[in-house]
Scaffold this motif. Structure first.
Motif, PDB file in Angstrom:
ATOM      1  N   GLU A  53       4.922  -3.705   9.301  1.00  0.00           N
ATOM      2  CA  GLU A  53       5.759  -3.882  10.495  1.00  0.00           C
ATOM      3  C   GLU A  53       7.048  -4.625  10.142  1.00  0.00           C
ATOM      4  OE1 GLU A  53       5.476  -5.936  14.948  1.00  0.00           O
ATOM      5  OE2 GLU A  53       3.752  -5.981  13.599  1.00  0.00           O
ATOM      6  N   TYR A  54       6.942  -5.614   9.289  1.00  0.00           N
ATOM      7  CA  TYR A  54       8.103  -6.410   8.873  1.00  0.00           C
ATOM      8  C   TYR A  54       9.138  -5.538   8.168  1.00  0.00           C
ATOM      9  CZ  TYR A  54      10.742 -10.228   6.675  1.00  0.00           C
ATOM     10  OH  TYR A  54      11.733 -11.085   6.270  1.00  0.00           O
ATOM     11  N   LEU A  55       8.661  -4.629   7.291  1.00  0.00           N
ATOM     12  CA  LEU A  55       9.566  -3.780   6.518  1.00  0.00           C
ATOM     13  C   LEU A  55       9.925  -2.474   7.216  1.00  0.00           C
ATOM     14  CD1 LEU A  55       8.111  -4.109   2.891  1.00  0.00           C
ATOM     15  CD2 LEU A  55      10.326  -4.934   3.693  1.00  0.00           C
ATOM     16  N   ASP A  56       9.124  -2.153   8.254  1.00  0.00           N
ATOM     17  CA  ASP A  56       9.306  -0.872   8.954  1.00  0.00           C
ATOM     18  C   ASP A  56       9.160   0.303   7.972  1.00  0.00           C
ATOM     19  OD1 ASP A  56       9.714   0.843  11.077  1.00  0.00           O
ATOM     20  OD2 ASP A  56      11.903   0.780  10.916  1.00  0.00           O
ATOM     21  N   THR A 105       2.981   3.359   1.763  1.00  0.00           N
ATOM     22  CA  THR A 105       3.984   2.927   0.787  1.00  0.00           C
ATOM     23  C   THR A 105       3.505   1.670   0.058  1.00  0.00           C
ATOM     24  OG1 THR A 105       5.772   3.817   2.154  1.00  0.00           O
ATOM     25  CG2 THR A 105       6.380   2.222   0.465  1.00  0.00           C
ATOM     26  N   VAL A 106       2.884   0.758   0.794  1.00  0.00           N
ATOM     27  CA  VAL A 106       2.366  -0.465   0.181  1.00  0.00           C
ATOM     28  C   VAL A 106       1.281  -0.116  -0.838  1.00  0.00           C
ATOM     29  CG1 VAL A 106       1.155  -2.645   0.567  1.00  0.00           C
ATOM     30  CG2 VAL A 106       2.913  -1.883   2.189  1.00  0.00           C
ATOM     31  N   TYR A 107       0.362   0.765  -0.423  1.00  0.00           N
ATOM     32  CA  TYR A 107      -0.762   1.104  -1.296  1.00  0.00           C
ATOM     33  C   TYR A 107      -0.362   2.045  -2.434  1.00  0.00           C
ATOM     34  CZ  TYR A 107      -3.731  -1.314   1.996  1.00  0.00           C
ATOM     35  OH  TYR A 107      -4.311  -2.292   2.774  1.00  0.00           O
ATOM     36  N   LYS A 108       0.849   2.519  -2.394  1.00  0.00           N
ATOM     37  CA  LYS A 108       1.372   3.285  -3.526  1.00  0.00           C
ATOM     38  C   LYS A 108       1.640   2.358  -4.706  1.00  0.00           C
ATOM     39  CE  LYS A 108       5.284   6.262  -4.839  1.00  0.00           C
ATOM     40  NZ  LYS A 108       6.554   6.897  -4.358  1.00  0.00           N
ATOM     41  N   TYR A 109       1.950   1.096  -4.401  1.00  0.00           N
ATOM     42  CA  TYR A 109       2.310   0.128  -5.440  1.00  0.00           C
ATOM     43  C   TYR A 109       1.250  -0.949  -5.651  1.00  0.00           C
ATOM     44  CZ  TYR A 109       6.859   2.291  -4.733  1.00  0.00           C
ATOM     45  OH  TYR A 109       7.888   3.202  -4.612  1.00  0.00           O
ATOM     46  N   PHE A 110       0.392  -1.174  -4.662  1.00  0.00           N
ATOM     47  CA  PHE A 110      -0.643  -2.205  -4.757  1.00  0.00           C
ATOM     48  C   PHE A 110      -1.975  -1.636  -4.292  1.00  0.00           C
ATOM     49  CE2 PHE A 110       3.405  -4.329  -4.000  1.00  0.00           C
ATOM     50  CZ  PHE A 110       3.440  -5.259  -5.035  1.00  0.00           C
ATOM     51  N   GLU A 111      -3.043  -1.970  -5.012  1.00  0.00           N
ATOM     52  CA  GLU A 111      -4.348  -1.408  -4.688  1.00  0.00           C
ATOM     53  C   GLU A 111      -4.999  -2.057  -3.466  1.00  0.00           C
ATOM     54  OE1 GLU A 111      -6.998  -1.292  -7.989  1.00  0.00           O
ATOM     55  OE2 GLU A 111      -5.595  -0.228  -9.299  1.00  0.00           O
TER      56      GLU A 111
END
Length: 205
Positions: free
Chosen positions: A40-43, A48-54
């Motif tokens: 929500e903060y980044l909109d 997208t988050v889980y593309k870079y972090f598990e």
């Protein structure tokens, strides 16, 4: 897009997510931290988050890397600005208390990541954790070699005992702050100093 451009984009996006996670942590604290709030903060899309972090732990581990590096700086500054001997060790341990006051959200995060189920593949977090431990171990060894501490002390054991008891005492002081002040007119800092005196004096010659 070249491989270099892809790497740059990946690093930028990861840093963006870490910074946003840091901002969310400062706002809501670790217990109310969620990936949804970061999204929500980044909109951006959650994927997208889980593309870079598990996992959420992997994201928090990256934020904790900054928190641990700041704690290490507190240790180094306390060691540098204190006279040699047991009082120097006391100053280092007390600096963790001052850190918990100055950066309460980071302190809560460090404690949160001590839970048994915490798992991460973050190399930066492992490196930062190792640096904190190595600093204190090397300090204890130096105190032994300079004749301030008992020669038979196991510096590795002292490191873990200090970390565990120190974290426990600080959590206790925070949770019982009102009771201690109202019932016994005792401040957190006064009690922390007493704990540090007992611990360090037990190592000193």
């Amino acid at each position: 897009m070249s491989s270099q451009e892809k790497n740059t984009k990946t690093l930028f996006r990861k840093e963006q997510i870490i910074n946003a996670s840091d901002a969310v942590l400062q706002d809501v604290g670790v217990n109310d931290f969620t990936i949804d709030k970061v999204v929500e903060y980044l909109d951006i899309a959650k994927g997208t988050v889980y593309k870079y972090f598990e996992s959420k732990d992997d994201v928090l581990a990256e934020v904790a890397t900054k928190a641990l590096n700041m704690l290490l700086n507190y240790f180094k500054m306390s060691e540098r600005n204190s006279p040699k001997g047991p009082e120097q060790t006391k100053a280092i341990i007390m600096s963790s208390y001052h850190y918990s006051i100055d950066y309460s959200k980071y302190f809560e995060l460090i404690v949160y990541l001590e839970r048994p189920e915490f798992k991460t593949n973050s190399e930066s977090h492992k490196k930062a954790s190792k640096a904190v431990s190595e600093f204190f171990i090397e300090h204890i060894e130096r105190q032994k070699s300079e004749g301030f501490f008992k020669k038979d002390l196991n510096a590795l054991l002292m490191n873990y005992i200090c970390w565990g008891t120190c974290m426990g005492v600080m959590q206790f002081l925070e949770s019982k702050r009102a009771f201690l002040a109202y019932e016994h007119n005792l401040s957190r800092e006064e009690l922390m100093h007493s704990y540090v005196d007992v611990f360090v004096d037990g190592m000193a010659i």
